[in-house]
Design a protein around this motif. Structure first.
Motif, short mmCIF file in Angstrom:
data_model
loop_
_atom_site.label_atom_id
_atom_site.label_comp_id
_atom_site.label_asym_id
_atom_site.label_seq_id
_atom_site.Cartn_x
_atom_site.Cartn_y
_atom_site.Cartn_z
N ALA A 79 0.87 -1.17 0.00
CA ALA A 79 0.00 0.00 0.00
C ALA A 79 0.90 1.22 0.00
CB ALA A 79 -0.91 0.01 1.22
N ILE A 80 0.53 2.22 -0.78
CA ILE A 80 1.33 3.43 -0.89
C ILE A 80 0.40 4.62 -1.01
CG2 ILE A 80 1.59 3.22 -3.39
CD1 ILE A 80 4.52 4.22 -2.97
N SER A 81 0.76 5.71 -0.36
CA SER A 81 -0.03 6.94 -0.45
C SER A 81 0.92 8.11 -0.59
CB SER A 81 -0.92 7.10 0.79
OG SER A 81 -0.13 7.21 1.95
N GLY A 82 0.39 9.22 -1.03
CA GLY A 82 1.21 10.41 -1.18
C GLY A 82 0.44 11.52 -1.83
N GLU A 83 1.17 12.56 -2.21
CA GLU A 83 0.57 13.71 -2.88
C GLU A 83 1.35 14.01 -4.14
OE1 GLU A 83 0.20 17.08 -0.32
OE2 GLU A 83 -0.84 15.95 1.21
N GLY A 84 0.63 14.21 -5.22
CA GLY A 84 1.24 14.48 -6.50
C GLY A 84 1.67 13.19 -7.17
N PHE A 85 1.09 12.92 -8.34
CA PHE A 85 1.45 11.68 -9.03
C PHE A 85 1.31 11.82 -10.53
CE2 PHE A 85 -3.12 11.25 -8.51
CZ PHE A 85 -3.54 10.65 -9.70
N ALA A 86 1.98 10.92 -11.22
CA ALA A 86 1.85 10.77 -12.67
C ALA A 86 1.89 9.28 -12.97
CB ALA A 86 2.98 11.50 -13.40
N TRP A 87 0.90 8.82 -13.72
CA TRP A 87 0.81 7.40 -14.11
C TRP A 87 0.88 7.31 -15.62
CZ3 TRP A 87 -3.49 5.05 -16.64
CH2 TRP A 87 -3.36 3.66 -16.80
N GLN A 88 1.81 6.48 -16.11
CA GLN A 88 1.98 6.27 -17.54
C GLN A 88 1.72 4.81 -17.87
OE1 GLN A 88 6.03 7.83 -17.76
NE2 GLN A 88 5.22 9.55 -18.94
N PRO A 89 0.54 4.50 -18.45
CA PRO A 89 0.21 3.09 -18.70
C PRO A 89 1.15 2.40 -19.68
CG PRO A 89 -1.42 4.55 -19.70
CD PRO A 89 -0.51 5.41 -18.88
N GLN A 90 1.63 3.09 -20.70
CA GLN A 90 2.50 2.44 -21.68
C GLN A 90 3.85 2.07 -21.07
OE1 GLN A 90 1.56 5.59 -21.69
NE2 GLN A 90 3.09 6.93 -22.58
N LYS A 91 4.27 2.76 -20.02
CA LYS A 91 5.52 2.44 -19.33
C LYS A 91 5.26 1.66 -18.04
CE LYS A 91 8.08 6.42 -21.02
NZ LYS A 91 8.83 7.62 -20.64
N THR A 92 4.00 1.47 -17.71
CA THR A 92 3.56 0.85 -16.45
C THR A 92 4.29 1.45 -15.25
OG1 THR A 92 5.08 -1.03 -16.65
CG2 THR A 92 2.85 -1.32 -17.54
N THR A 93 4.32 2.78 -15.19
CA THR A 93 4.96 3.47 -14.07
C THR A 93 3.97 4.38 -13.36
OG1 THR A 93 5.72 5.30 -15.46
CG2 THR A 93 7.24 3.47 -15.15
N LEU A 94 4.14 4.44 -12.05
CA LEU A 94 3.40 5.37 -11.20
C LEU A 94 4.44 6.12 -10.39
CD1 LEU A 94 0.77 6.48 -9.91
CD2 LEU A 94 0.95 4.61 -8.25
N ALA A 95 4.58 7.41 -10.64
CA ALA A 95 5.52 8.25 -9.89
C ALA A 95 4.73 9.08 -8.89
CB ALA A 95 6.28 9.17 -10.85
N ILE A 96 5.15 9.02 -7.63
CA ILE A 96 4.51 9.79 -6.56
C ILE A 96 5.57 10.75 -6.04
CG2 ILE A 96 3.32 9.68 -4.35
CD1 ILE A 96 2.70 6.71 -5.06
N SER A 97 5.23 12.04 -5.98
CA SER A 97 6.27 13.03 -5.74
C SER A 97 6.42 13.53 -4.30
CB SER A 97 6.07 14.22 -6.67
OG SER A 97 4.79 14.75 -6.54
N ASN A 98 5.39 13.53 -3.50
CA ASN A 98 5.48 14.16 -2.17
C ASN A 98 4.76 13.34 -1.10
OD1 ASN A 98 6.72 16.70 -3.11
ND2 ASN A 98 4.76 16.96 -4.15
N ARG A 99 5.27 13.47 0.13
CA ARG A 99 4.66 12.85 1.32
C ARG A 99 4.34 11.36 1.07
NH1 ARG A 99 2.24 18.14 1.51
NH2 ARG A 99 3.07 19.24 3.31
N VAL A 100 5.28 10.65 0.54
CA VAL A 100 5.08 9.24 0.20
C VAL A 100 5.17 8.38 1.46
CG1 VAL A 100 5.92 7.31 -1.18
CG2 VAL A 100 6.03 9.64 -2.09
#
Length: 142
Positions: free
Chosen positions: A105-126
């Protein structure tokens, strides 16, 4: 290539044909892999397409699926924007994510999800929780 469609009631409408500014309740936007299997599903309580090719989504639930069709990962956020051209979902707001089996389980603030790269980047308060095994409710012993 990822094919995107939006399901409105029982009709399937290509997402790029959605009229800007029209509020859509019960929004669903699936993505497909090269074998035409659903590999993600964007769900929103409400969505509003924008003139710039983006869709603003409220009460986001993003589901990703394994090749065999089983649920893999779930992301939830109060709101986000999905860019149809760039194929990325992003928000400066809060998100909660978890694996379907409950081990991560992961939570945070600010994110970008790219399905073609299968990546989820979470930028703050992770904040991340990793469980060795799935937590189940206790059972009563006789």
């Amino acid at each position: 290539a990822v094919v995107l469609c939006c399901f409105l009631g029982s009709f399937q409408v290509p997402a790029q044909l959605l009229a800007p500014g029209v509020q859509i309740k019960g929004f669903r936007l699936p993505g497909f892999d090269a074998q035409n299997r659903t590999n993600f599903l964007l769900i929103g309580a409400e969505a509003v397409p924008q003139a710039n090719g983006q869709i603003r989504i409220k009460q986001l639930r993003l589901e990703t699926y394994k090749a065999d069709g089983r649920l893999d990962f779930i992301v939830e956020a109060p709101e986000c924007t999905y860019d149809l051209k760039q194929r990325v979902a992003f928000s400066a707001g809060k998100l909660d994510a978890r694996t379907a089996d409950g081990r991560l389980a992961i939570s945070g603030e600010g994110f970008a999800w790219q399905p073609q790269k299968t990546t989820l980047a979470i930028s703050n308060r992770v904040h991340t929780v990793i469980r060795n095994r799935v937590v189940t409710s206790p059972t009563s012993q006789p």
